[in-house]
Design a protein around this motif. Structure first.
Motif, short mmCIF file in Angstrom:
data_model
loop_
_atom_site.label_atom_id
_atom_site.label_comp_id
_atom_site.label_asym_id
_atom_site.label_seq_id
_atom_site.Cartn_x
_atom_site.Cartn_y
_atom_site.Cartn_z
N THR A 171 -30.43 -17.06 -13.66
CA THR A 171 -31.54 -17.26 -12.73
C THR A 171 -32.67 -18.02 -13.40
OG1 THR A 171 -30.97 -15.23 -11.55
CG2 THR A 171 -33.20 -16.10 -11.23
N GLY A 172 -33.04 -17.60 -14.61
CA GLY A 172 -34.11 -18.28 -15.33
C GLY A 172 -33.81 -19.74 -15.56
N GLU A 173 -32.54 -20.05 -15.89
CA GLU A 173 -32.19 -21.45 -16.14
C GLU A 173 -32.15 -22.25 -14.84
OE1 GLU A 173 -29.47 -24.22 -18.95
OE2 GLU A 173 -29.84 -22.11 -19.37
N CYS A 174 -31.66 -21.66 -13.77
CA CYS A 174 -31.68 -22.36 -12.49
C CYS A 174 -33.11 -22.69 -12.07
CB CYS A 174 -31.02 -21.51 -11.41
SG CYS A 174 -29.23 -21.70 -11.33
N VAL A 175 -34.00 -21.71 -12.19
CA VAL A 175 -35.39 -21.96 -11.81
C VAL A 175 -36.00 -23.03 -12.71
CG1 VAL A 175 -37.68 -20.93 -11.57
CG2 VAL A 175 -35.66 -19.65 -10.84
N ALA A 176 -35.63 -23.07 -13.99
CA ALA A 176 -36.13 -24.11 -14.89
C ALA A 176 -35.71 -25.50 -14.40
CB ALA A 176 -35.63 -23.88 -16.31
N ASN A 177 -34.45 -25.63 -13.98
CA ASN A 177 -33.98 -26.90 -13.44
C ASN A 177 -34.69 -27.25 -12.14
OD1 ASN A 177 -31.31 -28.19 -14.82
ND2 ASN A 177 -31.37 -25.99 -15.19
N LEU A 178 -34.85 -26.26 -11.29
CA LEU A 178 -35.50 -26.50 -9.99
C LEU A 178 -36.97 -26.86 -10.16
CD1 LEU A 178 -33.81 -23.52 -8.14
CD2 LEU A 178 -33.44 -25.95 -7.62
N ASN A 179 -37.67 -26.15 -11.05
CA ASN A 179 -39.08 -26.48 -11.29
C ASN A 179 -39.23 -27.90 -11.83
OD1 ASN A 179 -39.74 -23.92 -10.46
ND2 ASN A 179 -40.64 -23.27 -12.41
N TYR A 180 -38.28 -28.31 -12.68
CA TYR A 180 -38.34 -29.66 -13.25
C TYR A 180 -38.18 -30.71 -12.15
CZ TYR A 180 -36.95 -33.81 -15.92
OH TYR A 180 -36.87 -35.08 -16.43
N LEU A 181 -37.18 -30.53 -11.30
CA LEU A 181 -36.96 -31.51 -10.23
C LEU A 181 -38.11 -31.49 -9.22
CD1 LEU A 181 -33.13 -31.06 -9.54
CD2 LEU A 181 -34.27 -32.88 -10.84
N GLU A 182 -38.67 -30.31 -8.99
CA GLU A 182 -39.82 -30.23 -8.09
C GLU A 182 -41.02 -30.96 -8.68
OE1 GLU A 182 -42.20 -26.88 -5.43
OE2 GLU A 182 -41.35 -26.30 -7.36
N SER A 183 -41.21 -30.86 -10.00
CA SER A 183 -42.34 -31.54 -10.64
C SER A 183 -42.22 -33.06 -10.52
CB SER A 183 -42.43 -31.14 -12.12
OG SER A 183 -41.42 -31.78 -12.90
N LEU A 184 -40.99 -33.55 -10.39
CA LEU A 184 -40.75 -34.99 -10.23
C LEU A 184 -40.83 -35.43 -8.77
CD1 LEU A 184 -37.74 -35.49 -12.70
CD2 LEU A 184 -40.16 -35.94 -13.14
N GLY A 185 -41.01 -34.46 -7.86
CA GLY A 185 -41.05 -34.79 -6.45
C GLY A 185 -39.70 -35.06 -5.84
N GLN A 186 -38.61 -34.65 -6.51
CA GLN A 186 -37.26 -34.94 -6.02
C GLN A 186 -36.70 -33.84 -5.13
OE1 GLN A 186 -34.81 -36.00 -9.39
NE2 GLN A 186 -36.19 -37.65 -10.03
N ILE A 187 -37.28 -32.66 -5.20
CA ILE A 187 -36.91 -31.58 -4.30
C ILE A 187 -38.20 -30.90 -3.83
CG2 ILE A 187 -34.69 -31.17 -5.44
CD1 ILE A 187 -35.91 -28.63 -6.66
N LYS A 188 -38.09 -30.13 -2.76
CA LYS A 188 -39.25 -29.37 -2.27
C LYS A 188 -38.85 -27.90 -2.16
CE LYS A 188 -38.11 -30.41 2.56
NZ LYS A 188 -38.60 -31.01 3.83
N ARG A 189 -39.86 -27.04 -2.17
CA ARG A 189 -39.63 -25.60 -2.11
C ARG A 189 -40.46 -25.01 -0.98
NH1 ARG A 189 -41.74 -21.77 -6.97
NH2 ARG A 189 -43.11 -23.58 -7.09
N GLN A 190 -39.85 -24.05 -0.27
CA GLN A 190 -40.56 -23.36 0.81
C GLN A 190 -40.23 -21.88 0.74
OE1 GLN A 190 -40.11 -25.10 4.65
NE2 GLN A 190 -41.36 -23.58 5.69
N ARG A 191 -41.24 -21.04 0.79
CA ARG A 191 -41.04 -19.59 0.74
C ARG A 191 -41.02 -19.03 2.17
NH1 ARG A 191 -43.79 -16.06 -3.87
NH2 ARG A 191 -42.28 -17.42 -4.93
N ASP A 192 -39.99 -18.22 2.46
CA ASP A 192 -39.88 -17.66 3.81
C ASP A 192 -40.67 -16.36 3.93
OD1 ASP A 192 -38.35 -15.54 2.79
OD2 ASP A 192 -36.43 -16.44 3.37
N ASN A 193 -40.60 -15.75 5.10
CA ASN A 193 -41.39 -14.55 5.37
C ASN A 193 -40.94 -13.34 4.57
OD1 ASN A 193 -42.98 -15.93 7.23
ND2 ASN A 193 -41.62 -15.43 8.95
N ASN A 194 -39.76 -13.41 3.97
CA ASN A 194 -39.25 -12.32 3.13
C ASN A 194 -39.56 -12.54 1.65
OD1 ASN A 194 -38.02 -10.85 5.29
ND2 ASN A 194 -36.37 -12.40 5.31
#
Length: 303
Positions: A272-295
């Motif tokens: 999980t920690g490594e996946c989030v590290a990859n996701l945070n990196y791509l998000e910092s580059l503007g290549q992916i976006k993140r949205q938090r749901d009501n849960n």
């Protein structure tokens, strides 16, 4: 662990976990291969328990100093202080956002505070080492080369005279070190630090060294290994973006990054920690976006 002749004794680099077996092995080493000579100093590459677990035991036994980077020493002290604490709400929120179910979160609650379980009480003081420092161990000069990402301020050691590079967990043959985001800094970008510091190692240390890693076997071809690691990560970024053509949670993209099934709390935590590290990196580059749901769950998608 490495022992380097240092005057009338030995300088020790990394120490292993504190377990009954490790204590027994250290006693045998001190009287056997190390010939009863004293330990002059203990040098830690970084803060993880398998590297620093016996530091306190050795420094107290020989009344010698711990040499370590500041960020890793202080972070280690902080995590050890969490031993036996109740799991914090910030941690529960972090893993729920990644997509953990309630049983997995209950396991996290049960196991939280185990970081210091295999670490002998740390010394209350240390000698700081930092990038570019040079100092003698025995008859030879060693230079500190710092990496980041696997730990906050990971020290490697290069000896030009001997053409040796003690790479710790910064460069390992066959596998890549774990690069993780943790609940204490959920928006951290350690993957950027890791990629930058890998290039720094390649540009600072010559290619003709013998690399002595903390895990697996010694090898030559440092620059090729660093380039392979960089290429591996950029390949993973491509796989991850492809998987995110539709919204997914962090736990939904394990197959894109890991070749084996993720079973057990320890592996789940690291994955999980490594996946989030990859996701945070791509998000910092503007290549992916993140949205938090009501849960409170984060969903990621390619832009």
């Amino acid at each position: 662990m490495f022992a380097i002749a240092d005057g009338d004794g030995w300088a020790i680099i990394d120490t292993g976990l504190e377990t009954k077996l490790t204590v027994k092995l250290w006693r045998n080493l001190l009287e056997g291969a190390l010939r009863g000579k004293p330990i002059t100093r203990v040098i830690a590459t970084h803060m993880h328990p398998d590297h620093i677990g016996m530091v306190g035991w050795l420094t107290r036994r020989f009344d010698c100093r711990l040499w370590m980077t500041r960020l890793d020493y202080l972070n280690c002290r902080m995590l050890v202080a969490d031993t036996l604490r109740e799991a914090p709400e910030d941690g529960i929120r972090f893993y729920r956002a990644a997509g953990w179910d309630e049983d997995e979160i209950d396991d996290y609650r049960t196991q939280f505070g185990s970081y210091g379980k295999f670490i002998h009480p740390l010394p209350d003081s240390f000698k700081r080492i930092r990038e570019g420092d040079s100092f003698a161990i025995g008859d030879h000069m060693w230079t500190v080369v710092v990496g980041s990402g696997h730990s906050p301020e990971h020290a490697c050691f290069y000896c030009p005279d001997l053409k040796l590079f003690l790479s710790g967990d910064q460069v390992i043959p066959g596998i890549s070190s774990n690069i993780s985001v943790y609940p204490t800094e959920p928006d951290a970008n350690p993957m950027h630090d890791w990629l930058t510091s890998l290039a720094h190692v390649r540009d600072t240390v010559p290619d003709d060294v013998l690399v002595l890693p903390s895990h697996k076997t010694a090898f030559t071809g440092l620059h090729a290994r660093v380039n392979d690691l960089l290429e591996e990560h950029y390949t993973d970024f491509g796989k991850l973006k492809q998987a995110l053509s539709t919204p997914k949670r962090a736990v939904d993209v394990f197959e894109s990054l890991f070749k084996r099934q993720i079973l057990g709390t320890d592996l789940l935590n690291m994955a999980t920690g490594e996946c989030v590290a990859n996701l945070n990196y791509l998000e910092s580059l503007g290549q992916i976006k993140r949205q938090r749901d009501n849960n409170g769950v984060d969903w990621y998608q390619k832009v």
